[in-house]
Scaffold this active site. Structure first.
Site, PDB file in Angstrom:
ATOM      1  N   HIS A 102      -8.157  -1.224   0.983  1.00 39.41           N
ATOM      2  CA  HIS A 102      -7.164  -2.174   0.663  1.00 39.41           C
ATOM      3  C   HIS A 102      -7.888  -3.571   0.598  1.00 39.41           C
ATOM      4  CE1 HIS A 102      -4.028   0.293   2.874  1.00 39.41           C
ATOM      5  NE2 HIS A 102      -5.093   0.936   3.024  1.00 39.41           N
ATOM      6  N   LYS A 138     -11.888  -3.765   8.952  1.00 40.02           N
ATOM      7  CA  LYS A 138     -11.933  -4.597   7.627  1.00 40.02           C
ATOM      8  C   LYS A 138     -13.007  -5.749   7.798  1.00 40.02           C
ATOM      9  CE  LYS A 138      -8.323  -7.376  10.164  1.00 40.02           C
ATOM     10  NZ  LYS A 138      -7.218  -8.111   9.798  1.00 40.02           N
ATOM     11  N   ASP A 191      -2.836  -8.385  -4.291  1.00 41.80           N
ATOM     12  CA  ASP A 191      -3.083  -7.192  -3.659  1.00 41.80           C
ATOM     13  C   ASP A 191      -3.732  -6.046  -4.509  1.00 41.80           C
ATOM     14  OD1 ASP A 191      -3.196  -5.520  -1.205  1.00 41.80           O
ATOM     15  OD2 ASP A 191      -0.894  -5.179  -1.133  1.00 41.80           O
ATOM     16  N   HIS A 214      -5.728  -1.890  -4.427  1.00 43.91           N
ATOM     17  CA  HIS A 214      -6.152  -0.624  -3.654  1.00 43.91           C
ATOM     18  C   HIS A 214      -7.071   0.119  -4.461  1.00 43.91           C
ATOM     19  CE1 HIS A 214      -2.522  -1.758  -1.648  1.00 43.91           C
ATOM     20  NE2 HIS A 214      -3.187  -1.648  -0.407  1.00 43.91           N
ATOM     21  N   GLN A 240       1.127 -11.204  -2.456  1.00 44.57           N
ATOM     22  CA  GLN A 240      -0.119 -10.975  -1.862  1.00 44.57           C
ATOM     23  C   GLN A 240      -0.972 -10.538  -3.307  1.00 44.57           C
ATOM     24  OE1 GLN A 240      -0.363  -7.954   0.963  1.00 44.57           O
ATOM     25  NE2 GLN A 240      -1.616  -9.151   2.185  1.00 44.57           N
ATOM     26  N   CYS A 256       0.855  -1.113   0.032  1.00 41.80           N
ATOM     27  CA  CYS A 256       0.137  -0.036  -0.091  1.00 41.80           C
ATOM     28  C   CYS A 256       0.757   1.237  -0.044  1.00 41.80           C
ATOM     29  CB  CYS A 256      -0.963   0.163   1.153  1.00 41.80           C
ATOM     30  SG  CYS A 256      -0.370  -0.861   2.728  1.00 41.80           S
ATOM     31  N   ARG A 277       7.934 -10.344   5.558  1.00 44.54           N
ATOM     32  CA  ARG A 277       7.642 -10.129   7.044  1.00 44.54           C
ATOM     33  C   ARG A 277       8.262 -11.321   7.700  1.00 44.54           C
ATOM     34  NH1 ARG A 277       1.066  -9.470   6.020  1.00 44.54           N
ATOM     35  NH2 ARG A 277       1.088  -8.199   4.479  1.00 44.54           N
TER      36      ARG A 277
END
Length: 597
Positions: free
Chosen positions: A464, A418, A336, A338, A334, A287, A316
């Site tokens: 997200h 979320k 991902d 946005h 991921q 992000c 991570r």
């Protein structure tokens, strides 16, 4: 009649204590048995968990093995008969510390200090064994129940890899033998579906000490599965107006200070690398990079909503004790995306994301439950009013999408509330999966703006979302969900063509060529080994269909079709095979049906 009534009464009988209380009590019973059998044991924690219980123990000069568990079980039964009564007592903090220190129970002394100042400090005792514990427990250990010790593992004290490694004994307990037997059978099924075993057996992936724990190497066969998933993913995203973006894996540390990750997520980030006297970090999330792309130039309300997608690899730092195959890793991709939108567009955009989640999860055959996760008590940023508005928008979007929500109070991300999805696999286990997060905070932190229709500069809202989560975790879960038997559209090899003898190989190769021309994944198994050996090899690789061909099939333009997991064969015209497999692929069907004329 009387016996029927008695059976019916037994059917509806309510157990006197919850299952979690039984398991917690049996964990104490187990710890007391270990204390009898092994000298100078130090005790950690011994809670009940979802499917049983465990107890962490330091046992000097003895490393437990699976064979020791039967001995411990035997001692547990003796203690339950000899000292069945569980007695609860209360001590002051000083008294508790002094008693535990006198027994050299250093971990329990530390546990006393973890108890909040206003909470009562309690011990539970049976016979001559006593344990610091808040309970609750059974009143007696000689009640009618059934238990089994399952395994031994290592566990760092309080999950900290810098603290001592303790021995953890896992077990389970049920009120009836039937329930225990059913659970043990389920555990056997879990073992058979273990993605690590299947990954080795089917040559799907590997991890290597040279690279470090938590980093997955995808082999070609699983690479095919991932490629098919990614094709499906991009197809659906492009149809919904998403545009691809790509962001660097490494950025200056200041980027993550602006985003708040350094402050709120720093323990999960890899240490800084000093480059040209500047600290750099590998990214834990995508992000911040997407925020910089948005900020690169001025934006107008006419451009919104903007939907950007990236299959972005992030890093991570997971502790080595929790790294697990593909399911808990340190580097992962991921899926991902946005979305930048106006307040008026927010609920509709959330509803669109949730519709996509429904499509993707049902395509893979998952049932799911959606949870609305609200502001966490610790480590969150932003004003209460912003959190309330974001939470309300998620609820409205879910209502528009027709998705009921259960509450996960305090389970939100540090930057916003979320909706999390938990999917249920083929044997009833829940997996954390998709997430949709509403964020008013990052646009503020990055000073993101758009020019509205009134000419005023305003903040966009940022959504997200990850539909599959991480590809590593999702595919690892798929392996277990399907037990390595991927549906036809995902299978690494979809069809094996097997000639009966060498003189039939040309016909086999011609069929394989026709299938390959239509982009099916085909293995023409025309080596000189015995036909049955080749069939066995295809079965072991879980190839959905095997086309066995010989003299008669070549003369008639047919093939003997054998499905994986069966011995039955049906002689079918080759054109019929093409018709069926085209349909299975186009529909992304989960079935591998029998073929007939």
């Amino acid at each position: 009649m009387a016996s029927d009534a008695k059976a019916a009464a037994k059917e509806v009988q309510v157990e006197p204590f919850p299952l979690s209380t039984l398991r917690h009590s049996v964990s104490h019973l187990m710890a007391s048995a270990v204390a009898k059998l092994y000298p100078n044991v130090k005790f950690g924690f011994g809670p009940s968990i979802e499917h049983g219980f465990y107890y962490d123990l330091e046992i000097p000069e003895h490393s437990l093995e699976e064979k020791d568990l039967r001995r411990i079980e035997k001692e547990m039964r003796k203690i339950a008969k000899r000292s069945p009564e569980l007695v609860r007592t209360s001590l002051s903090r000083d008294e508790a510390r002094a008693q535990l220190a006198a027994q050299d129970q250093t971990y329990k002394v530390e546990a006393v200090d973890l108890i909040p100042k206003d909470e009562e400090i309690t011990f539970y005792t049976h016979g001559d064994w006593s344990d610091l514990c808040e309970g609750p427990h059974l009143d007696r250990l000689d009640r009618d129940y059934h238990f089994k010790l399952l395994s031994v593992a290592g566990a760092y004290w309080r999950g900290d890899e810098k603290r001592p490694m303790l021995q953890r004994i896992y077990g389970t307990a049920f009120w009836t033998q039937e329930a225990l037997d059913a659970h043990l059978a389920w555990l056997e099924e879990v073992k058979l579906r273990d993605h690590r075993r299947i990954g080795t057996d089917q040559d799907l992936f590997s991890v290597h000490p040279e690279a470090g724990a938590g980093f997955v190497f995808w082999h070609p066969r699983l690479g095919v599965v991932r490629h098919e998933i990614e094709k499906f993913w991009w197809e659906e995203h492009e149809a919904r107006g998403y545009k691809p973006v790509y962001s660097p894996h490494v950025s200056r540390e200041t980027l993550f200070a602006v985003s708040g990750h350094l402050e709120n997520y720093g323990e999960m980030m890899y240490p800084a690398m000093d480059l040209e006297e500047q600290p750099y970090r590998v990214k834990p999330m995508n992000c911040p990079g997407h925020s910089l792309i948005y900020k690169d130039r001025g934006r107008s309300y006419r451009e919104l909503p903007m939907r950007w997608a990236e299959l972005g690899t992030v890093y991570r730092y997971e502790k080595s004790g929790v790294v697990h195959g593909m399911l808990r890793v340190r580097g992962f991709t991921q899926d991902d995306s946005h979305i930048f939108c106006t307040p008026d567009q927010l609920a509709g955009e959330i509803a669109g994301v949730l519709d996509l989640v429904k499509l993707m999860l049902t395509t893979f055959g998952f049932d799911y439950t959606a949870y609305l996760a609200t502001r966490p008590v610790e480590k969150s940023i932003g004003e209460d009013a912003i959190w309330k508005a974001a939470t309300a928008a998620l609820g409205e979007g879910a209502k528009l999408a027709g998705i009921p929500l259960e509450l996960d109070d305090g389970g939100g991300a540090f930057y916003g509330p979320k909706i999390d999805f938990k999917v249920k696999d083929a044997i009833g286990r829940e997996w954390q999966n998709s997430t949709v997060q509403c964020d008013f905070n990052l646009p503020e932190r990055f000073d993101l703006e758009y020019t509205d229709s009134d000419g005023q500069k305003k903040r966009p809202i940022m959504i997200h979302r990850a539909v599959l989560g991480s590809l590593e975790r999702f595919v690892g879960g798929l392996i277990e969900h399907f037990a390595g038997r991927f549906p036809f559209w995902l299978a690494p090899e979809q069809i094996a063509v097997i000639p009966i003898r060498e003189e039939h190989a040309d016909y086999a190769r011609s069929l394989a060529a026709k299938l390959e021309a239509e982009h099916f994944r085909v293995d023409c198994m025309d080596d000189p080994s015995h036909m049955n050996k080749r069939i066995k090899q295809a079965q072991e690789r879980q190839v959905p269909y095997m086309l066995v061909v010989g003299e008669r099939e070549e003369a008639d333009g047919t093939c003997a079709v054998r499905r994986r997991g069966t011995r039955d064969q049906a002689v079918v015209p080759f054109e019929r095979v093409l018709e069926v497999v085209r349909d299975l692929r186009s529909r992304r069907s989960l079935e591998v049906p029998a073929l007939d004329t």
